[in-house]
Design an enzyme around this catalytic site. Structure first.
Site, PDB file in Angstrom:
ATOM      1  N   GLY A 151       0.825  -1.194   0.000  1.00 53.01           N
ATOM      2  CA  GLY A 151       0.000   0.000   0.000  1.00 53.01           C
ATOM      3  C   GLY A 151       0.862   1.247   0.000  1.00 53.01           C
ATOM      4  O   GLY A 151       2.065   1.205   0.285  1.00 53.01           O
ATOM      5  N   CYS A 152       0.253   2.382  -0.296  1.00 53.64           N
ATOM      6  CA  CYS A 152       1.023   3.628  -0.402  1.00 53.64           C
ATOM      7  C   CYS A 152       1.592   4.076   0.944  1.00 53.64           C
ATOM      8  O   CYS A 152       2.790   4.364   1.056  1.00 53.64           O
ATOM      9  CB  CYS A 152       0.159   4.717  -1.030  1.00 53.64           C
ATOM     10  SG  CYS A 152      -1.456   4.965  -0.229  1.00 53.64           S
ATOM     11  N   TYR A 153       0.753   4.111   1.974  1.00 54.50           N
ATOM     12  CA  TYR A 153       1.249   4.494   3.292  1.00 54.50           C
ATOM     13  C   TYR A 153       2.286   3.486   3.812  1.00 54.50           C
ATOM     14  O   TYR A 153       3.330   3.895   4.344  1.00 54.50           O
ATOM     15  CB  TYR A 153       0.105   4.606   4.296  1.00 54.50           C
ATOM     16  CG  TYR A 153      -0.745   5.855   4.172  1.00 54.50           C
ATOM     17  CD1 TYR A 153      -0.167   7.123   4.275  1.00 54.50           C
ATOM     18  CD2 TYR A 153      -2.119   5.773   3.999  1.00 54.50           C
ATOM     19  CE1 TYR A 153      -0.951   8.266   4.195  1.00 54.50           C
ATOM     20  CE2 TYR A 153      -2.911   6.911   3.922  1.00 54.50           C
ATOM     21  CZ  TYR A 153      -2.321   8.156   4.016  1.00 54.50           C
ATOM     22  OH  TYR A 153      -3.098   9.295   3.942  1.00 54.50           O
ATOM     23  N   ALA A 155       4.357   1.622   2.117  1.00 57.96           N
ATOM     24  CA  ALA A 155       5.615   1.763   1.384  1.00 57.96           C
ATOM     25  C   ALA A 155       6.464   2.869   2.003  1.00 57.96           C
ATOM     26  O   ALA A 155       7.660   2.675   2.280  1.00 57.96           O
ATOM     27  CB  ALA A 155       5.341   2.058  -0.092  1.00 57.96           C
ATOM     28  N   ALA A 156       5.874   4.027   2.243  1.00 56.23           N
ATOM     29  CA  ALA A 156       6.620   5.135   2.830  1.00 56.23           C
ATOM     30  C   ALA A 156       7.020   4.843   4.268  1.00 56.23           C
ATOM     31  O   ALA A 156       8.162   5.090   4.680  1.00 56.23           O
ATOM     32  CB  ALA A 156       5.789   6.417   2.768  1.00 56.23           C
TER      33      ALA A 156
END
Length: 347
Positions: A151-153, A155-156
């Site tokens: 997911g995007c969150y 990954a960061a």
């Protein structure tokens, strides 16, 4: 070398369209099929005019068996809970699958009703699915046929924390993640509350305290630390189109200077072509816009014995489609950076 035949299921959404944009200029890819649930019969370049002259295919209805037969790899970019209905048929046709949504990220099927309000209908595939963060699972990604894109969150957040957790420099309890995302993270369908007049000049938290991305963050951190890790995670919606900035607070397990912490990041990411460890400047979303890069740094607050790690990515790039193409490269034994080695758009 024959080109990889690739299809995108869910090409009309932001994540799917970004995958199409990246694949259309990839030197070893031929796009075969594009599908859309709500935009069947639409020409891709009419829906996304930036693709005019590059992708003028008509989007078709989903036929998993046909797509699986015709494709070497299929990117599935649908709302969570839908890919699990299609992936078995795709795999049975000998097609590799990259799921950009969450259907195969969690290894425990019992977690899906808790975090996604769905019962997993293909739990037998969860054990073989590989979580697609190369900095954690590069070797496994190379041999899998089923890739669960982060997911995007997560990954960061994971890229911000990985060196600290892997080295044992921070404690497993008390980790707090404060993250901010652009509006495109809600998808093209979006729903209420994402119109310009509501988002402009407005910042709001949401999904507190049980945003579904917590599950995969804790799963991967626990595997890395070899002990149970729980995090406090608060996401915010901010008035920009693309980008995520994650600021992570982690209690130190032992004394650690800032230079020692940065050396940990340099070492862990020495073979990570899309992670840039920053010194003296802070990550900013504009510097990663439109790219697959993650900019990361770490600061040490000696007064409170806290490590403060900061990461910036493009939520549609490293947080979705760019990461997916990077994983495809690994799965097909191509150079990891192929088709992705370009800077972000600035300003």
């Amino acid at each position: 070398m024959n080109k990889i035949k690739a299809s995108v299921i869910g090409a009309s959404g932001y994540g799917g369209a970004e995958a199409v944009r990246l694949l259309t200029t990839h030197p070893q890819v031929e796009i075969v099929h594009l599908t859309a649930e709500t935009q069947q019969g639409q020409v891709m370049s009419k829906l996304y005019p930036n693709l005019r002259g590059f992708v003028d295919q008509t989007m078709i209805a989903v036929d998993a068996e046909r797509i699986g037969r015709d494709s070497d790899v299929t990117f599935v970019s649908l709302p969570s809970g839908k890919a699990m209905h299609l992936v078995p048929a795709l795999l049975e046709q000998g097609c590799k699958v990259i799921d950009i949504a969450a259907d195969f990220r969690l290894r425990d099927a019992a977690l899906y009703p808790l975090w996604y309000k769905v019962t997993h209908i293909a739990p037998e595939y969860l054990d073989e699915a590989v979580y697609g963060l190369p900095e954690l699972h590069r070797d496994a990604i190379r041999t899998t046929r089923l890739l669960a894109n982060p997911g995007c969150y997560p990954a960061a957040s994971l890229l911000a924390l990985l060196p600290l957790v892997q080295s044992g420099a921070v404690r497993a309890e008390g980790i707090v993640i404060d993250a901010k995302s652009g509006v495109s993270g809600a998808g093209r369908g979006g729903g209420g509350g994402f119109g310009f007049s509501e988002v402009n000049e407005n910042v709001q938290a949401y999904g507190v305290p049980r945003h579904n991305h917590i599950a995969e963050i804790e799963q991967e951190l626990s595997r890395l630390a070899n002990t149970t890790v729980q995090v406090v995670f608060t996401p915010h919606l901010i008035p920009m189109t693309r980008g995520i900035l994650a600021t992570v607070y982690a209690p130190l397990a032992h004394d650690l200077s800032e230079e020692e912490a940065l050396r940990l990041y340099d070492e862990v990411y020495s073979d990570a072509p899309f992670v840039r460890v920053l010194r003296e400047v802070f990550p900013q979303t504009k510097a990663t816009l439109g790219s697959n890069y993650c900019d990361v740094t770490v600061k040490i607050d000696t007064r409170t014995r806290t490590a403060i790690a900061i990461a910036a990515i493009d939520n549609l790039g490293r947080g979705a489609a760019g990461q997916a193409v990077q994983n495809m490269n690994l799965m097909f034994h191509l150079p990891e950076t192929m088709g992705l080695c370009f800077p972000g758009v600035f300003p």
